[in-house]
Enzyme design. Sequence first.
Site, short mmCIF file in Angstrom:
data_model
loop_
_atom_site.label_atom_id
_atom_site.label_comp_id
_atom_site.label_asym_id
_atom_site.label_seq_id
_atom_site.Cartn_x
_atom_site.Cartn_y
_atom_site.Cartn_z
N ALA A 191 0.84 -1.19 0.00
CA ALA A 191 0.00 0.00 0.00
C ALA A 191 0.88 1.24 0.00
O ALA A 191 2.02 1.22 0.47
CB ALA A 191 -0.92 0.02 1.22
N THR B 75 1.19 4.37 1.90
CA THR B 75 0.68 4.75 3.22
C THR B 75 1.17 6.11 3.72
O THR B 75 0.92 6.46 4.88
CB THR B 75 1.04 3.68 4.26
OG1 THR B 75 2.47 3.53 4.31
CG2 THR B 75 0.40 2.35 3.91
N THR C 36 -8.25 -0.14 5.18
CA THR C 36 -7.97 0.80 6.26
C THR C 36 -9.22 1.43 6.88
O THR C 36 -10.28 1.49 6.24
CB THR C 36 -7.07 1.94 5.73
OG1 THR C 36 -6.86 2.93 6.74
CG2 THR C 36 -7.73 2.64 4.54
N ASP C 37 -9.06 1.91 8.09
CA ASP C 37 -10.10 2.67 8.77
C ASP C 37 -10.33 4.04 8.13
O ASP C 37 -11.35 4.68 8.35
CB ASP C 37 -9.72 2.87 10.25
CG ASP C 37 -8.33 3.50 10.40
OD1 ASP C 37 -7.37 2.88 9.92
OD2 ASP C 37 -8.22 4.59 10.98
N TYR D 239 -5.49 9.34 0.57
CA TYR D 239 -5.15 7.98 0.98
C TYR D 239 -6.41 7.15 1.20
O TYR D 239 -6.55 6.05 0.66
CB TYR D 239 -4.32 8.01 2.26
CG TYR D 239 -4.15 6.66 2.92
CD1 TYR D 239 -3.39 5.67 2.34
CD2 TYR D 239 -4.79 6.38 4.14
CE1 TYR D 239 -3.26 4.42 2.93
CE2 TYR D 239 -4.66 5.13 4.74
CZ TYR D 239 -3.90 4.16 4.13
OH TYR D 239 -3.77 2.93 4.72
N LYS E 288 -7.72 3.95 -1.13
CA LYS E 288 -7.90 2.63 -0.51
C LYS E 288 -9.33 2.14 -0.72
O LYS E 288 -9.57 0.95 -0.95
CB LYS E 288 -7.56 2.68 0.98
CG LYS E 288 -6.08 2.85 1.29
CD LYS E 288 -5.25 1.66 0.81
CE LYS E 288 -5.49 0.42 1.67
NZ LYS E 288 -4.64 -0.71 1.24
N TRP F 123 -4.09 1.78 12.34
CA TRP F 123 -2.94 2.19 13.15
C TRP F 123 -1.88 1.08 13.20
O TRP F 123 -1.42 0.67 14.28
CB TRP F 123 -3.41 2.54 14.56
CG TRP F 123 -4.31 3.73 14.66
CD1 TRP F 123 -5.06 4.29 13.65
CD2 TRP F 123 -4.57 4.53 15.82
NE1 TRP F 123 -5.77 5.37 14.11
CE2 TRP F 123 -5.50 5.54 15.44
CE3 TRP F 123 -4.15 4.49 17.14
CZ2 TRP F 123 -5.97 6.50 16.34
CZ3 TRP F 123 -4.63 5.43 18.03
CH2 TRP F 123 -5.52 6.43 17.64
#
Length: 251
Positions: free
Chosen positions: A18, A20, A59-60, A83, A87, A108
Amino acid sequence: MLFRSSKIRPDVIVNAAAYTAVDLAESETDIAHAVNALAPGILAEEARRLGALLLHFSTDYVFDGEKTRPYVESDATNPLCVYGKTKLAGEQAIQASGCRHLILRISWVYGPHGSNFFKTISRIARTRPDIRVVNDQWGTPITTLRLATLVPALQNKLAAPDSRYSGATGLYHLTPAGCTTWYEYALQIVARLGIECEVLPMTSASLERPARRPMNSLMDSSRFHKDFDLSVGHWIEGFEEICRSLPFSPE
């Protein structure tokens, strides 16, 4: 051009790659889109062609963080930054491909290698008398060590003969138990590693950054635990493992 080999026919394709760099993604949108959106779509097409399962990490940051409770898989997405948007586009490309897939949303992420919050705080705190960390963003840290242990355990369940998991597919949240803020997390790091540095709280509004972050990154993982009978434990347990794994750990 995509290279294909008739000799390589995996049963499972794991995509842990990814882009990130959340703030940098605001200016490097094309690169972020290529890595986070286009590449998963290509892998998904290959997985469909081969009849393989694609295991992909998301991801969150696909959420805006305005919910007051942990997010569940059916909650509406609304990413605030490039980001998160790329995603989410990767998730959608996988789902649209028709391949069998497991998309695991994590949050995280940190570990003994690479660049992450844990290593940044442990490094900076050694050079300053005090540091300021935001105390109004909530989430649950997960370690790469726990993920590295979970992936083969999950693969074993999926590959077991006559397994009730053999046809599993879909989107899942995967986070440890518990929750914290970046400030409280930083306090844990400094205290556990015996670093003499004062950690001071600050608000997100006072920290000017290119990318907006969700204030609430908490996700409900009960569906994953129920469907696969697997857990990554409490986030503090993973935190202790990482502390013990580092060369400067007091133990």
